[in-house]
Design a protein around this motif. Sequence first.
Motif, PDB file in Angstrom:
ATOM      1  N   LEU A 170       0.831  -1.199   0.000  1.00  0.00           N
ATOM      2  CA  LEU A 170       0.000   0.000   0.000  1.00  0.00           C
ATOM      3  C   LEU A 170       0.872   1.259   0.000  1.00  0.00           C
ATOM      4  O   LEU A 170       0.596   2.219  -0.739  1.00  0.00           O
ATOM      5  CB  LEU A 170      -0.937   0.006   1.210  1.00  0.00           C
ATOM      6  N   ALA A 171       1.939   1.237   0.773  1.00  0.00           N
ATOM      7  CA  ALA A 171       2.851   2.384   0.806  1.00  0.00           C
ATOM      8  C   ALA A 171       3.527   2.569  -0.552  1.00  0.00           C
ATOM      9  O   ALA A 171       3.678   3.705  -1.037  1.00  0.00           O
ATOM     10  CB  ALA A 171       3.896   2.191   1.902  1.00  0.00           C
ATOM     11  N   ASP A 172       3.915   1.465  -1.187  1.00  0.00           N
ATOM     12  CA  ASP A 172       4.521   1.554  -2.520  1.00  0.00           C
ATOM     13  C   ASP A 172       3.541   2.151  -3.531  1.00  0.00           C
ATOM     14  O   ASP A 172       3.918   2.987  -4.364  1.00  0.00           O
ATOM     15  CB  ASP A 172       4.973   0.177  -2.997  1.00  0.00           C
ATOM     16  N   LEU A 173       2.292   1.724  -3.445  1.00  0.00           N
ATOM     17  CA  LEU A 173       1.277   2.270  -4.353  1.00  0.00           C
ATOM     18  C   LEU A 173       1.037   3.761  -4.110  1.00  0.00           C
ATOM     19  O   LEU A 173       0.850   4.536  -5.060  1.00  0.00           O
ATOM     20  CB  LEU A 173      -0.034   1.498  -4.208  1.00  0.00           C
ATOM     21  N   GLU A 174       1.049   4.176  -2.860  1.00  0.00           N
ATOM     22  CA  GLU A 174       0.870   5.599  -2.545  1.00  0.00           C
ATOM     23  C   GLU A 174       2.038   6.415  -3.075  1.00  0.00           C
ATOM     24  O   GLU A 174       1.842   7.526  -3.592  1.00  0.00           O
ATOM     25  CB  GLU A 174       0.720   5.785  -1.038  1.00  0.00           C
ATOM     26  N   ILE A 175       3.252   5.884  -2.992  1.00  0.00           N
ATOM     27  CA  ILE A 175       4.422   6.585  -3.524  1.00  0.00           C
ATOM     28  C   ILE A 175       4.306   6.710  -5.041  1.00  0.00           C
ATOM     29  O   ILE A 175       4.528   7.783  -5.611  1.00  0.00           O
ATOM     30  CB  ILE A 175       5.715   5.857  -3.121  1.00  0.00           C
ATOM     31  N   ASP A 223       1.146  11.675  -9.995  1.00  0.00           N
ATOM     32  CA  ASP A 223       0.423  12.934  -9.873  1.00  0.00           C
ATOM     33  C   ASP A 223       1.343  14.124 -10.166  1.00  0.00           C
ATOM     34  O   ASP A 223       0.958  15.052 -10.870  1.00  0.00           O
ATOM     35  CB  ASP A 223      -0.173  13.047  -8.468  1.00  0.00           C
ATOM     36  N   ASP A 224       2.571  14.076  -9.651  1.00  0.00           N
ATOM     37  CA  ASP A 224       3.542  15.133  -9.936  1.00  0.00           C
ATOM     38  C   ASP A 224       3.872  15.192 -11.425  1.00  0.00           C
ATOM     39  O   ASP A 224       3.963  16.270 -12.016  1.00  0.00           O
ATOM     40  CB  ASP A 224       4.826  14.921  -9.133  1.00  0.00           C
ATOM     41  N   MET A 225       4.046  14.018 -12.026  1.00  0.00           N
ATOM     42  CA  MET A 225       4.357  13.978 -13.452  1.00  0.00           C
ATOM     43  C   MET A 225       3.207  14.528 -14.278  1.00  0.00           C
ATOM     44  O   MET A 225       3.417  15.265 -15.238  1.00  0.00           O
ATOM     45  CB  MET A 225       4.674  12.551 -13.898  1.00  0.00           C
ATOM     46  N   ASP A 237       1.065  16.803 -13.318  1.00  0.00           N
ATOM     47  CA  ASP A 237       1.098  18.264 -13.166  1.00  0.00           C
ATOM     48  C   ASP A 237       2.157  18.890 -14.064  1.00  0.00           C
ATOM     49  O   ASP A 237       1.919  19.921 -14.703  1.00  0.00           O
ATOM     50  CB  ASP A 237       1.361  18.643 -11.707  1.00  0.00           C
ATOM     51  N   GLN A 238       3.335  18.276 -14.137  1.00  0.00           N
ATOM     52  CA  GLN A 238       4.404  18.799 -14.989  1.00  0.00           C
ATOM     53  C   GLN A 238       3.998  18.755 -16.459  1.00  0.00           C
ATOM     54  O   GLN A 238       4.263  19.699 -17.212  1.00  0.00           O
ATOM     55  CB  GLN A 238       5.693  18.012 -14.773  1.00  0.00           C
ATOM     56  N   LEU A 239       3.366  17.661 -16.876  1.00  0.00           N
ATOM     57  CA  LEU A 239       2.915  17.559 -18.264  1.00  0.00           C
ATOM     58  C   LEU A 239       1.832  18.580 -18.571  1.00  0.00           C
ATOM     59  O   LEU A 239       1.817  19.170 -19.662  1.00  0.00           O
ATOM     60  CB  LEU A 239       2.406  16.143 -18.542  1.00  0.00           C
ATOM     61  N   ASN A 240       0.937  18.809 -17.641  1.00  0.00           N
ATOM     62  CA  ASN A 240      -0.107  19.823 -17.844  1.00  0.00           C
ATOM     63  C   ASN A 240       0.496  21.210 -17.990  1.00  0.00           C
ATOM     64  O   ASN A 240       0.067  22.000 -18.832  1.00  0.00           O
ATOM     65  CB  ASN A 240      -1.110  19.798 -16.689  1.00  0.00           C
ATOM     66  N   GLN A 241       1.500  21.522 -17.179  1.00  0.00           N
ATOM     67  CA  GLN A 241       2.158  22.821 -17.275  1.00  0.00           C
ATOM     68  C   GLN A 241       2.888  22.968 -18.608  1.00  0.00           C
ATOM     69  O   GLN A 241       2.832  24.032 -19.239  1.00  0.00           O
ATOM     70  CB  GLN A 241       3.125  23.015 -16.108  1.00  0.00           C
ATOM     71  N   ALA A 242       3.560  21.914 -19.050  1.00  0.00           N
ATOM     72  CA  ALA A 242       4.260  21.967 -20.334  1.00  0.00           C
ATOM     73  C   ALA A 242       3.262  22.143 -21.482  1.00  0.00           C
ATOM     74  O   ALA A 242       3.494  22.928 -22.404  1.00  0.00           O
ATOM     75  CB  ALA A 242       5.091  20.700 -20.532  1.00  0.00           C
ATOM     76  N   LEU A 243       2.150  21.442 -21.408  1.00  0.00           N
ATOM     77  CA  LEU A 243       1.124  21.556 -22.440  1.00  0.00           C
ATOM     78  C   LEU A 243       0.528  22.961 -22.463  1.00  0.00           C
ATOM     79  O   LEU A 243       0.303  23.540 -23.532  1.00  0.00           O
ATOM     80  CB  LEU A 243       0.026  20.520 -22.207  1.00  0.00           C
ATOM     81  N   PHE A 244       0.323  23.540 -21.310  1.00  0.00           N
ATOM     82  CA  PHE A 244      -0.209  24.900 -21.218  1.00  0.00           C
ATOM     83  C   PHE A 244       0.761  25.895 -21.849  1.00  0.00           C
ATOM     84  O   PHE A 244       0.353  26.768 -22.624  1.00  0.00           O
ATOM     85  CB  PHE A 244      -0.476  25.252 -19.756  1.00  0.00           C
ATOM     86  N   ARG A 245       2.056  25.750 -21.532  1.00  0.00           N
ATOM     87  CA  ARG A 245       3.056  26.655 -22.123  1.00  0.00           C
ATOM     88  C   ARG A 245       3.134  26.487 -23.630  1.00  0.00           C
ATOM     89  O   ARG A 245       3.248  27.475 -24.375  1.00  0.00           O
ATOM     90  CB  ARG A 245       4.425  26.408 -21.493  1.00  0.00           C
TER      91      ARG A 245
END
Length: 72
Positions: free
Chosen positions: A11-16, A22-24, A26-34
């Motif tokens: 469960l801890a591995d899945l949460e990590i 989720d971070d990735m 967000d980064q892809l969304n920001q790159a797409l927006f730019r």
Amino acid sequence: MDASSDTDRRLADLEIKLGLADDMLDQLNQALFRQQQLIERLARELGELRQQVPEGAGGSFRSLRDEIPPHY
């Protein structure tokens, strides 16, 4: 107790992994927006450049191979 420990670890591995995904995302969304902002800016600039070109000049492009060099 061993099964509970294994479940907690999994469960801890899945949460990590979920946090990293989720971070990735967000980064892809920001790159797409730019990129979208850049595309829109370039489209506006292209429209402005097309307005600057005279009406008759758009269809008659000259090739540099057809021109005589200045030393002839």
